[in-house]
Design an enzyme around this catalytic site. Structure first.
Site, PDB file in Angstrom:
ATOM      1  N   HIS A 196      38.484  40.009  40.458  1.00 54.78           N
ATOM      2  CA  HIS A 196      37.713  41.114  41.037  1.00 54.78           C
ATOM      3  C   HIS A 196      36.706  40.616  42.067  1.00 54.78           C
ATOM      4  O   HIS A 196      35.786  41.339  42.416  1.00 54.78           O
ATOM      5  CB  HIS A 196      36.954  41.889  39.947  1.00 54.78           C
ATOM      6  CG  HIS A 196      37.820  42.737  39.083  1.00 54.78           C
ATOM      7  ND1 HIS A 196      38.572  42.229  38.058  1.00 54.78           N
ATOM      8  CD2 HIS A 196      38.059  44.073  39.090  1.00 54.78           C
ATOM      9  CE1 HIS A 196      39.221  43.213  37.459  1.00 54.78           C
ATOM     10  NE2 HIS A 196      38.934  44.349  38.067  1.00 54.78           N
ATOM     11  N   GLU A 256      50.644  49.999  43.540  1.00 54.55           N
ATOM     12  CA  GLU A 256      50.215  49.561  44.884  1.00 54.55           C
ATOM     13  C   GLU A 256      51.385  49.444  45.857  1.00 54.55           C
ATOM     14  O   GLU A 256      51.293  49.835  47.017  1.00 54.55           O
ATOM     15  CB  GLU A 256      49.481  48.213  44.796  1.00 54.55           C
ATOM     16  CG  GLU A 256      48.043  48.291  44.313  1.00 54.55           C
ATOM     17  CD  GLU A 256      47.918  48.393  42.808  1.00 54.55           C
ATOM     18  OE1 GLU A 256      48.970  48.364  42.118  1.00 54.55           O
ATOM     19  OE2 GLU A 256      46.784  48.509  42.303  1.00 54.55           O
TER      20      GLU A 256
END
Ligand SMILES: Cc1ncc(C[n+]2csc(CCOP(=O)(O)OP(=O)(O)O)c2C)c(N)n1
Length: 662
Positions: free
Chosen positions: A468, A401
């Site tokens: 999540h 990322e």
């Protein structure tokens, strides 16, 4: 290692040999002057590159003028070799307007498109990922350019180093990763920094060619880097270069070198890149004492004259308006009306459509993310994109990322827009540093915009637990320089995404996963925009103002449907940064009662700031304290009943009742 330097001139002409000498002499003389000024308190910090000049000079000389270089804090020679007028550098260090950051950032923390230099941010590592992005742009443009990025050996311990090299290797990006191994990272010796013999050995792990170069030998640096750069231009690929050298002075001037053994310093003093080169040139009768004196006089005069220019430049007068304005790049928002023809589609389809039409509109827009190519992304938003736009523009990324956000910035430096898909908004924490320190601060620091949209699939209601299901917009609404968009309906999602991509500034685009497949609406089929920074008044009433965004809007709609007697203004913020305070205040002044509803946990959420703003600006209109409904002060749990208890939804009714009865 020997303390002797073996110079081999080969086919380098006499003029080039002298030019390399002069280019090394210049930063040395500037530094010597700076050390005096530092002692006199006339400049702030100084990071010395004395003893390492051959690397900056050799690498810059090996590159073409319009090839990007990304230097660090000891690479003065890169800036001087690119012929930046010295007064501009001096003004930069003195925080004056003729510098490169309008007094907003110090020392070498700046870039300049004019000279194809992208300066560092303090965090060191992101620099390497930026080079990936610039190299990717070069590769996409097929312009046969190489780019060079510097790091110290200390910086190679950062995850960013690993990520950037990994991405560059997987994508065969034409980057020269230049590691200056100068023995120490601040006070930490290499033995406590990494546990392998040479940093170049790491190349093998990345499937990358690597070389060890004597960083104190200007001719070796210049010849080898020239040869490698020429070869990369023909066959794009990354190459790892480890330059062995030594940091002769303290990390920065104030910190000294007490922790370095005297004999080590003596050894390396004998290997001084400039002194040794002078001896070589004199032995070869290329450099005469007359030339040496003439060069020194010329440069010393230039330094004095340019210092005078910088000193005589007035100090910056703060201008509040300019400071605030420069956080973002100005641009003309283009309103494109939605068509009358619509299609009943889901939230997820609307995002996909907005993205696809943007790919058609901007024919160099690049999408990057994990599994976004053939697989179509975990939410299938880019399903079929590879067939339509090709793998160059729809790029699967390694799980990197940080490097990918930095690479998106590199694309932006090269004039290419990027959309980065975080697989889940939660994972942005692994790319947090470049988002908040690189993208957010860039335009303010050196007027370089970051033309990037980071897509953030977020939110609860899907029983996915602490990693999540977060809705982490507050991590970003607090950071000046970022726009934060958070739609609740398919049409807004499409129009706002298109507008976000058109906006040349960094936008965090939150997409609630719970809405992806649960909401169908009629959405205009054409390419249209919805203005960022404008809230929508979904319902008008007289008793209370309810302010919300994202999935929580739907909690409120459900409540109002079941409680028809409640007469409420319902404001869907749609954009959290910049905030539409005008719409908020107008409604609050009308109803006198406000409730803010957010899915995020309570403390430090955007509702807290909106509440503060309302108190500060609408106090006289308030008939009750502003109320906030939010989730619990716990991480978000996965088990459905626990998740239900966590979410503010089940506290909404009670809070509205209390407020109405106040
Ligand atoms: C992420 C981060 N951690 C720590 C620091 C503090 N810091 C600045 S420079 C430096 C040492 C860097 O060493 P190296 O990369 O070898 O470069 P050198 O200074 O030796 O040229 C440290 C620890 C920082 N700027 N950024």
């Amino acid at each position: 290692m020997s303390d002797k330097i073996k110079f081999i001139a080969n086919s380098i002409t006499k003029e080039q040999l002298l030019s390399l000498y002069k280019n090394m002499l210049k930063p040395r003389l500037i530094e010597e002057k700076m050390l005096i000024l530092l002692r006199q308190g006339k400049i702030s910090k100084w990071f010395s590159g004395i003893g390492q000049e051959a690397i900056s000079i050799g690498v810059t000389a090996a590159l073409e003028e319009d090839e990007y270089i990304l230097p660090m804090h000891r690479n003065l020679g890169v800036f001087t070799s690119r012929d930046i007028p010295l007064y501009r550098l001096f003004s930069q260090w003195q925080g004056k307007m003729n510098g490169f950051t309008k007094g907003r950032d110090r020392s070498f923390h700046f870039g300049t498109q004019e000279y194809h230099i992208v300066g560092m941010i303090s965090h060191l590592g992101p620099q390497l990922g930026i080079a990936d992005g610039i190299a990717l742009a070069n590769k996409l443009k097929k312009n046969n350019k190489v780019c060079a990025v510097f790091t110290g050996e200390g910086g190679t311990s950062e995850g960013d180093f690993h990520e950037a090299l990994n991405v560059a290797s997987v994508w065969s990006l034409p980057v020269l990763f230049c590691v200056e191994n100068n023995g120490y990272g601040l006070s930490t010796p290499t033995s406590e920094q990494f546990n392998c013999k040479n940093i170049a050995d790491k190349g093998i792990g990345y499937g990358m060619e690597s070389h060890i170069i004597d960083g104190n030998n200007i001719l070796e640096v210049y010849a080898k880097v020239s040869e490698i750069a020429a070869s990369i231009r023909k066959k794009p690929r990354p190459v790892l270069l480890e330059f062995k050298t030594f940091r002769m002075r303290g990390h920065e001037e104030a910190s000294g070198t007490k922790y370095v053994a005297a004999e080590t310093l003596e050894f390396w003093a004998k290997k001084d890149p400039l002194e040794n080169y002078i001896t070589f040139l004199k032995k070869k009768k290329i450099l005469t004492t007359a030339i040496e004196t003439a060069y020194k006089e010329e440069i010393t005069k230039e330094i004095s004259e340019h210092l005078e220019i910088a000193y005589s430049e007035e100090k910056i007068t703060p201008n509040l308006e300019t400071e605030l304005k420069d956080v973002f790049k100005e641009y003309q928002y283009e309103e494109i009306q939605p068509s009358a023809t619509t299609k009943n589609i889901r939230f997820v389809d609307a995002i996909s459509e907005g993205l696809e039409q943007s790919m058609q509109k901007h024919n160099d827009l690049v999408i990057m993310g994990q599994d976004v190519a053939e697989y179509g992304g975990v939410f299938k938003i880019t399903d079929g994109f590879v067939e339509k736009f090709g793998k160059e523009r729809v790029r699967n990324t390694p799980i990197c990322e940080s490097a990918i956000v930095s690479a998106a910035y590199g694309l932006s430096v090269s004039g290419i827009k990027a959309v980065v898909e975080m697989q889940f908004a939660d994972f942005v924490s692994s790319g947090f540093n470049p988002v908040v320190n690189l993208l957010a601060k860039s335009h303010y620091r050196w007027q370089q915009n970051a033309d990037i949209v980071v897509r953030m699939p977020c939110g609860a209601g899907v029983g996915a637990g602490p990693f999540h299901s977060q809705t982490n917009e507050a991590w970003f609404t607090k950071t000046p320089g970022l726009k934060v968009v958070y739609p609740a309906f398919p049409q807004d999602a499409k129009g706002l995404l298109i507008a976000a991509i058109n906006d040349p500034n960094p936008v965090l685009f939150f997409e609630h996963k719970g809405l992806y497949r649960s909401i169908y609406k009629d959405v205009p089929e054409n390419y249209f925009t919805t203005e960022i920074g404008k809230a929508a008044v979904l319902k008008e009433g007289k008793d209370v103002t309810i302010i919300s965004y994202g999935a929580a809007i739907h909690w409120v709609l459900e409540y109002l449907e079941n409680n028809a007697a409640v007469s409420a203004d319902l404001i869907d913020l749609r954009t959290l940064q910049p905030l539409d305070t005008e719409t908020i205040y107008a409604s609050v002044k009308k109803t006198g009662k406000v409730i803010l509803v957010q899915e995020d946990s309570l403390f430090g959420g955007i509702s807290s700031d909106i509440s503060a703003l309302i108190h500060e600006n609408c106090f006289e209109s308030l008939d009750a304290p502003v109320r906030r409904v939010a989730s619990l002060e716990t991480p978000i749990p996965f088990e459905p009943n626990l998740e239900k208890q966590y979410l503010g939804k089940n506290r909404l009714e009670k809070t509205i009742k209390e407020l109405l009865n106040y």
